[in-house]
Scaffold this motif. Structure first.
Motif, PDB file in Angstrom:
ATOM      1  N   ARG A 228       0.839  -1.195   0.000  1.00  0.00           N
ATOM      2  CA  ARG A 228       0.000   0.000   0.000  1.00  0.00           C
ATOM      3  C   ARG A 228       0.871   1.240   0.000  1.00  0.00           C
ATOM      4  NH1 ARG A 228      -3.056  -1.350   5.359  1.00  0.00           N
ATOM      5  NH2 ARG A 228      -0.867  -1.411   5.880  1.00  0.00           N
TER       6      ARG A 228
ATOM      7  N   GLU B 167      -2.585   5.117   2.334  1.00  0.00           N
ATOM      8  CA  GLU B 167      -3.714   5.426   1.464  1.00  0.00           C
ATOM      9  C   GLU B 167      -4.892   4.510   1.830  1.00  0.00           C
ATOM     10  OE1 GLU B 167      -3.154   6.172  -3.144  1.00  0.00           O
ATOM     11  OE2 GLU B 167      -3.005   4.055  -2.609  1.00  0.00           O
TER      12      GLU B 167
ATOM     13  N   PRO C  31      -8.861   2.696   1.083  1.00  0.00           N
ATOM     14  CA  PRO C  31      -9.459   1.970  -0.041  1.00  0.00           C
ATOM     15  C   PRO C  31     -10.317   2.851  -0.954  1.00  0.00           C
ATOM     16  CG  PRO C  31     -10.588   1.442   2.022  1.00  0.00           C
ATOM     17  CD  PRO C  31      -9.423   2.299   2.382  1.00  0.00           C
ATOM     18  N   GLU C  32     -10.798   3.964  -0.424  1.00  0.00           N
ATOM     19  CA  GLU C  32     -11.624   4.868  -1.224  1.00  0.00           C
ATOM     20  C   GLU C  32     -11.113   6.290  -1.083  1.00  0.00           C
ATOM     21  OE1 GLU C  32     -15.580   4.343   0.374  1.00  0.00           O
ATOM     22  OE2 GLU C  32     -15.189   2.178   0.205  1.00  0.00           O
ATOM     23  N   PRO C  33     -11.393   7.137  -2.080  1.00  0.00           N
ATOM     24  CA  PRO C  33     -10.960   8.526  -1.956  1.00  0.00           C
ATOM     25  C   PRO C  33     -11.523   9.143  -0.670  1.00  0.00           C
ATOM     26  CG  PRO C  33     -11.886   8.121  -4.138  1.00  0.00           C
ATOM     27  CD  PRO C  33     -12.138   6.889  -3.321  1.00  0.00           C
TER      28      PRO C  33
ATOM     29  N   THR D  92     -10.417   8.551   2.270  1.00  0.00           N
ATOM     30  CA  THR D  92     -10.152   7.703   3.440  1.00  0.00           C
ATOM     31  C   THR D  92      -8.660   7.416   3.540  1.00  0.00           C
ATOM     32  OG1 THR D  92     -10.387   5.580   2.270  1.00  0.00           O
ATOM     33  CG2 THR D  92     -12.387   6.535   3.229  1.00  0.00           C
TER      34      THR D  92
ATOM     35  N   ARG E  59     -11.216   9.038   8.177  1.00  0.00           N
ATOM     36  CA  ARG E  59     -11.477  10.037   7.139  1.00  0.00           C
ATOM     37  C   ARG E  59     -10.216  10.870   6.931  1.00  0.00           C
ATOM     38  NH1 ARG E  59     -16.063   9.779  10.316  1.00  0.00           N
ATOM     39  NH2 ARG E  59     -17.772   8.870   9.129  1.00  0.00           N
TER      40      ARG E  59
END
Ligand code: TMP
Ligand code: ASP
Length: 254
Positions: free
Chosen positions: A4, A17, A19-21, A23, A82
């Motif tokens: 990652r 990073e 899994p979703e923008p 986050t 977040r």
């Protein structure tokens, strides 16, 4: 997991990073530092404990309406959070004198303060996170006036709530440090609670005995640091499913 993208590595956590923008993944390490990295050690199991304790406290705060970056715990050492733009301030709230306020003002450790004191420190390792005033925050634009007001009111709310939560398990919340971030939601910017709340970032004393159950055990070479963190976790009722910490300190999966 190790492929990652690493976004940032701090003293006690690595941020990857998500899994979703919008986050990120916070990975809690076992490293402990004090006095701005002068003292460093690896305390086996600390990351696992702080991940759990912070999860629990952030969830409880979320439940009373304090906005936080916490989304969910992913595994023993990691939580989904977040993404925020971290405001470069450490907001410290004190109920009882300990640590830097004692040195700075010559107050005896353990003295009850007549009211909670909120202090601001500028987050800059090279400068050793100096104490700053509202004037500096405004002049150097580290946070806007509304942001500062929101941070202070949330900090006092967190103080009232966590003081009660810890008192219920016979622990005095002596002081703690919070960090906040900006969350961009369309046209809106919200100030939300970020980082972690754990025995690394709080002073916690047993009410009956006065025993220190926090990172001061490490700072002051008192020993049994992770045992004390485990005691906090036990009293809060977290780690119930994992009573034997010693066997679960490596690996990311449960
Ligand atoms: P202090 O007495 O050293 O100023 O610390 C006040 C509180 O802030 C205490 O609960 C420990 C916490 N803290 C951190 O979380 N990170 C830090 O780098 C420092 C200096 C303190
Ligand atoms: N976290 C800070 C450091 O590494 C200081 C502390 O918590 O005492 O140096």
């Amino acid at each position: 997991m190790s492929r990652r993208k690493k976004m940032y590595e701090g003293k006690a956590k690595v941020i990857y990073e998500g899994p979703e923008p919008g986050t990120l993944i916070a990975h809690f390490k076992d490293d402990a530092t004090a006095f701005n990295n002068e003292k460093h050690d690896v305390l086996e199991g600390k990351g696992v404990l702080n991940n759990r304790i912070s999860e629990y406290l952030m969830q409880q705060l979320g439940d009373i309406g304090v906005p936080t970056h916490f989304i969910k715990r992913l595994n023993m050492r990691e939580q989904l959070i977040r993404e925020v733009e971290i405001i470069p301030l450490e907001i410290v709230c004190r109920n009882i004198a300990a640590g830097s306020i004692c040195k700075r003002l010559g107050i005896k450790e353990g003295e009850r303060l007549s009211r909670p004191i909120v202090e601001y420190f500028y987050k800059d390792d090279d400068l050793g996170d100096p104490l700053v005033a509202e004037e500096h925050i405004a002049a150097f634009n580290w946070a806007g006036p509304q942001e500062l007001e929101d941070m202070v009111s949330m900090t006092l709310r967190v103080n009232d709530f966590l003081s009660g939560l810890f008192a219920a398990v016979n622990i005095r919340l002596v002081d703690f440090k919070l960090e906040f971030g900006r969350r961009y939601e369309g046209e809106m910017v919200r100030t939300i609670l970020a980082d972690e709340i754990s025995p690394d970032s709080c002073r916690l004393w047993d009410i009956t005995s006065g025993k220190k159950l926090d990172k001061d055990r490490f700072r002051q070479n008192m020993g049994n640091v992770t045992d004390a963190y485990a005691e906090v976790a036990r009293r809060l009722g977290v780690m119930k499913d994992q009573p034997r910490l010693k066997v679960i300190t490596n690996g990311d999966d449960e």
